[in-house]
Design an enzyme around this catalytic site. Structure first.
Site, short mmCIF file in Angstrom:
data_model
loop_
_atom_site.label_atom_id
_atom_site.label_comp_id
_atom_site.label_asym_id
_atom_site.label_seq_id
_atom_site.Cartn_x
_atom_site.Cartn_y
_atom_site.Cartn_z
N CYS A 194 52.95 89.56 82.32
CA CYS A 194 51.50 89.23 82.37
C CYS A 194 51.30 87.75 82.53
O CYS A 194 52.17 86.79 81.59
CB CYS A 194 50.83 89.93 81.28
SG CYS A 194 49.12 89.60 81.00
N CYS A 251 51.18 98.32 70.14
CA CYS A 251 50.54 97.39 70.96
C CYS A 251 51.01 96.01 70.82
O CYS A 251 51.60 95.51 69.74
CB CYS A 251 48.99 97.09 70.29
SG CYS A 251 48.27 98.74 70.55
N CYS A 299 48.32 85.42 76.11
CA CYS A 299 47.71 85.53 74.58
C CYS A 299 48.84 85.31 73.68
O CYS A 299 49.78 85.59 73.83
CB CYS A 299 47.12 86.95 74.44
SG CYS A 299 45.91 87.32 75.77
N CYS A 327 50.27 105.80 77.79
CA CYS A 327 50.08 104.39 77.88
C CYS A 327 50.91 103.71 78.75
O CYS A 327 52.29 103.67 78.82
CB CYS A 327 50.38 103.61 76.72
SG CYS A 327 50.17 101.87 76.43
N GLU A 344 57.76 99.62 80.70
CA GLU A 344 57.57 100.51 79.90
C GLU A 344 56.54 101.58 79.84
O GLU A 344 55.42 100.80 80.59
CB GLU A 344 57.53 99.92 78.19
CG GLU A 344 58.73 99.46 77.60
CD GLU A 344 58.57 97.95 77.74
OE1 GLU A 344 57.76 97.37 78.65
OE2 GLU A 344 59.54 97.05 77.27
N CYS A 371 50.95 87.95 71.80
CA CYS A 371 51.36 89.39 72.56
C CYS A 371 52.91 89.01 73.25
O CYS A 371 53.02 87.79 73.58
CB CYS A 371 50.43 89.61 73.57
SG CYS A 371 51.03 90.85 74.85
N1 SAH Z 1 46.34 93.22 79.15
C1 SAH Z 1 45.26 94.23 78.77
C2 SAH Z 1 46.07 95.71 78.43
C3 SAH Z 1 47.60 95.51 77.50
S1 SAH Z 1 47.40 95.18 75.89
C4 SAH Z 1 44.61 93.73 77.53
O1 SAH Z 1 44.69 92.73 76.83
O2 SAH Z 1 43.58 94.09 76.86
C5 SAH Z 1 46.91 96.42 74.85
C6 SAH Z 1 46.25 95.80 73.47
O3 SAH Z 1 47.22 95.43 72.55
C7 SAH Z 1 45.20 94.96 73.93
O4 SAH Z 1 44.09 94.86 73.12
C8 SAH Z 1 46.09 93.72 73.27
O5 SAH Z 1 45.22 92.45 73.08
C9 SAH Z 1 46.71 94.15 72.14
N2 SAH Z 1 47.84 93.58 71.70
C10 SAH Z 1 48.69 92.55 71.98
N3 SAH Z 1 49.54 92.08 71.18
C11 SAH Z 1 49.47 92.74 70.13
C12 SAH Z 1 49.86 92.71 68.69
N4 SAH Z 1 51.17 91.75 68.45
N5 SAH Z 1 49.50 93.29 67.84
C13 SAH Z 1 48.23 94.24 68.11
N6 SAH Z 1 47.97 94.42 69.09
C14 SAH Z 1 48.27 93.77 70.37
FE1 SF4 Z 2 48.65 89.96 78.74
FE2 SF4 Z 2 49.10 90.65 76.38
FE3 SF4 Z 2 47.10 88.87 76.70
FE4 SF4 Z 2 46.98 91.72 77.51
S1 SF4 Z 2 47.01 90.77 75.35
S2 SF4 Z 2 46.29 89.99 78.70
S3 SF4 Z 2 49.07 92.10 78.18
S4 SF4 Z 2 48.93 88.56 77.22
#
Ligand code: SAH
Ligand code: SF4
Length: 372
Positions: free
Chosen positions: A138, A362, A142, A131, A116, A145
């Site tokens: 990935c 996000c 996390c 974005c 996306e 996510c």
């Molecule tokens: N991988 C990179 C960039 C992509 S994620 C990173 O982690 O920084 C973009 C942002 O959205 C990151 O700060 C991530 O931690 C946050 N994010 C991921 N899952 C989320 C969720 N369920 N609710 C709110 N923010 C989230």
């Molecule tokens: Fe990967 Fe999601 Fe963690 Fe960003 S927040 S490093 S996209 S798993």
């Protein structure tokens, strides 16, 4: 025959080989070629160098999607281009429009993989922020996510990243003014391609380097590397917890690169570049949104040149995954958290939720066509 000749000429030049696609019968892809590479291409076509400038402008300024549109280019050259080249090999698979005006595109790459990109417009600001994704999936896992639950499929090529912005510009006719690497993927796990994409975005699409932000979960050695680059993007750091113990519960990366090492790397970045970093902090109800966390975060930020961006947790579809059942934070806890941080003198913003109705917010990007 002409096509064969050009392929041969370009194959001799290593820099161009990436654009030939591998198989002999592939056409040359123009998207992703910079000015110098377009000049080599024009020379291989037996054309004058200045033609490269015309093609460059159609590709990156006027966002052409066909050679027919390139009206000031002589017909003979347009024919050659049609025979031997394509503008892009990336397609729009689906496009969704949120009630708040956010657009989400699912792009299909040459190998059938999808990712996306999202265009966000903020009312009362002229900025248009794209974005973009840096990987398909990935590897970082996390716990909050959706992307992280897919695992890693592959890295995106520089042109595949650039194409996300070009697709938006071609489709909307608007110029993207800001780019954030906050889509799928961990940009610093695809460091070389991301840095080349940044160069292309800056040179070809004229997005200022201060308007390009890379968000990372904290791959410490790459923070040192990026600080020493000629073109240094703004950094956003997914911190999400103020201490190692809590961070390790929700972000496996903490086991590899500890929060203290991360802080040292960030201090190096700010000293070396003079730039401020943005700390991103997901507020998960009753877990990371407590008063104690706010006080500890305020302490963490004391000796760091930074702002903080609070992101209320966006629920992800956990039915198909092993994600814990995290909760959204209460509004009053968000405000309390913000207040405690502000008292410490830092600039605090709460991220506006964009496109949640189309799963563009996000953490909601999964790179899949949603079922029904
Ligand atoms: N991988 C990179 C960039 C992509 S994620 C990173 O982690 O920084 C973009 C942002 O959205 C990151 O700060 C991530 O931690 C946050 N994010 C991921 N899952 C989320 C969720 N369920 N609710 C709110 N923010 C989230
Ligand atoms: Fe990967 Fe999601 Fe963690 Fe960003 S927040 S490093 S996209 S798993």
């Amino acid at each position: 025959m002409l096509k064969f000749f050009i392929m041969e000429a370009l194959s001799e030049n290593n820099d161009m080989s990436a654009f030939l696609g591998g198989k002999n019968n592939d056409k040359i892809r123009l998207s992703g070629l910079d000015k110098n590479e377009l000049e080599s291409l024009m020379e291989a076509f037996g054309e004058k160098k200045f033609r490269a400038g015309q093609v460059f402008s159609w590709l990156y300024v006027k966002n052409a999607s066909s050679f027919d549109e390139m009206s000031d280019i002589k017909k003979e050259l347009r024919q050659k281009l049609t025979e031997c080249a394509v503008i892009t090999d990336v397609k729009i698979k689906t496009k969704q429009i949120s009630t708040d005006g956010t657009l989400k595109y699912l792009l299909e790459y040459k190998d059938g993989n999808t990712a996306e990109c999202v265009l966000m417009r903020f009312d009362n600001r002229a900025n248009l922020t794209a974005c973009v994704s840096s990987q398909i999936g990935c590897a970082m896992g996390c716990k909050f996510c959706a992307t992280g639950q897919r695992g890693i499929i592959r890295n995106l090529e520089p042109y595949e990243i650039l194409e996300q912005i070009l697709t938006i510009q071609r489709d909307t006719g608007l110029k993207v003014t800001n780019v954030v690497f906050m889509g799928q993927g961990e940009p610093f796990n695809n460091y070389k391609n991301v840095m080349r994409a940044i160069e292309l975005i800056n040179n070809c699409l004229t997005v200022g380097i201060r308007r390009i932000t890379v968000s990372t979960c904290g791959i410490v050695p790459k923070i040192y590397d990026v600080s020493n680059e000629a073109l240094v993007p703004t950094l956003a750091i997914s911190l999400h917890a103020p201490n190692s113990e809590l961070r390790a519960q929700i972000m496996p990366v903490e086991k590899r690169y500890k929060i203290d090492e991360l802080k040292k790397a960030l201090q190096f970045y700010t000293e070396k570049t003079g730039k401020r970093v943005t700390l991103e902090y997901v507020l998960i109800g009753k877990l990371t949104d407590t008063k104690e966390c706010a006080a500890e975060l305020a302490h963490f930020m004391k000796d760091l040149k930074c702002n903080v961006n609070l992101i209320p947790y966006n629920p992800v579809d956990i039915k198909e995954s092993d994600l814990p059942d995290f909760k959204k934070p209460d509004k009053k806890d968000v405000m309390k958290f913000k207040y405690i941080l502000e008292a410490s003198g830092k600039k605090v913003t709460v991220r506006l939720e964009r496109g949640a109705d189309i799963d563009a917010a996000c953490g909601q990007l999964k790179g899949k066509v949603e079922k029904g």
